[in-house]
Design a protein around this motif. Structure first.
Motif, short mmCIF file in Angstrom:
data_model
loop_
_atom_site.label_atom_id
_atom_site.label_comp_id
_atom_site.label_asym_id
_atom_site.label_seq_id
_atom_site.Cartn_x
_atom_site.Cartn_y
_atom_site.Cartn_z
N ARG A 168 -61.66 -9.24 -13.40
CA ARG A 168 -63.18 -9.39 -14.00
C ARG A 168 -62.50 -9.57 -15.40
O ARG A 168 -63.22 -10.42 -16.16
N ASP B 299 -63.48 -12.64 -17.86
CA ASP B 299 -64.26 -12.62 -19.12
C ASP B 299 -63.41 -13.17 -20.28
O ASP B 299 -63.73 -13.93 -21.19
N GLU C 63 -64.40 -16.55 -22.46
CA GLU C 63 -64.66 -16.41 -23.99
C GLU C 63 -63.79 -17.68 -24.45
O GLU C 63 -64.31 -18.45 -25.46
#
Length: 286
Positions: free
Chosen positions: A173, A177, A181
């Motif tokens: 995870r 992320d 980004e």
């Protein structure tokens, strides 16, 4: 006890009240020839007799049963012509009942899930039911919604495996992320020829390979195979409109991708395809 005074004829308001309709509806019945114009009184207003009221009561009873006004007219002309109309009506009511039941089931799933997840198909809802609260993000639900529209419930159920792994593997995870980004930073200020695009696409490919390995190791694929074996149970609910291809959907969805982001997505697809062809892994669908 003597009977109250019984009128030989009644005004349109009283006729409407007795029949359970409105004067406007009765005037419409007159206009389309379904109800004959009655005699008029000295005040030039319609007056309805017993036979008029019987006809009006039958009209209302058939209309309440869902029979169209045209079919009611045909029924008054001949009882033989009504059979096909009744068959069509019964077929329509059956279809409506099935639609209502599907709506009730959707509302039940929504209340049970306590989130928009309940609006997705039972295949997807059931697959993600055991995730702890908050493990499934709003963006994850958005993705599942789009996938289910394009690929159907089975496609979304397969993609749900990805979110299960992300929710249960903090390291994956965190990498997801980080990549998201970095991908969001590929805006209009970045050139499609920027060398960072190739490096980021390679990182995404590695991440997808790691995700696929985690899915395989979790046993989720076997569980999905079991769902596929029971696919016959869900045939009736899978189609919710004509399915379109992924590329057709991409062309219709208003993705706000910069030229650099488009080039990045193309490179990710190329790298994943190359890795699959070389047998280096099966990254699966993003």
């Amino acid at each position: 006890m003597p009977l109250p005074a019984i009128p030989r004829r009644v005004k349109i308001g009283d006729a409407a009240a007795l029949a359970g309709t409105t004067p406007r509806a009765i005037r419409h019945y007159h206009a389309i020839g379904l109800l004959a114009e009655p005699e008029r009184g000295s005040d030039d207003r319609r007056r309805y007799g017993y036979d008029d009221m019987i006809r009006l009561l039958w009209i209302r009873r058939m209309a309440d049963a869902g029979i169209s006004l045209d079919d009611i007219r045909a029924a008054f002309r001949s009882t033989t012509g009504i059979e096909q109309s009744l068959a069509r009506l019964e077929e329509s009511l059956t279809s409506k009942a099935a639609a209502i039941e599907a709506q009730r089931a959707a509302v039940h799933r929504l209340r049970e899930a306590g989130s928009p997840l309940g609006l997705l198909s039972p295949l997807v809802t059931g697959r993600l039911r055991d995730l702890p609260p908050g493990a499934l993000r709003s963006a994850d639900l958005d993705t599942l919604l789009v996938t289910e529209r394009i690929l159907g419930p089975l496609g979304a159920a397969a993609q749900a495996d990805r979110f299960i792994v992300l929710a249960t593997h903090p390291d994956l995870r965190a990498e997801e992320d980080r990549l998201a980004e970095a991908e969001a930073a590929l805006d209009d200020t970045v050139s499609p020829d920027d060398p960072r695009i190739e490096d980021l696409a390679s990182q995404r490919c590695d991440h997808e390979t790691a995700l696929a390995a985690a899915i395989e190791g979790s046993g989720l694929e076997e569980a999905l195979d079991a769902l596929l074996d029971r696919e016959d149970e869900h045939n009736g609910e899978e189609e919710d409109g004509a399915r379109m291809s992924v590329m057709e959907a991409v062309g219709k969805m208003p993705y706000d991708f910069s030229p650099a982001r488009v080039r990045y997505e193309e490179r990710v697809v190329e790298l994943l395809h190359s890795a699959d062809q070389d047998g280096d892994g099966d990254p699966g669908a993003r």
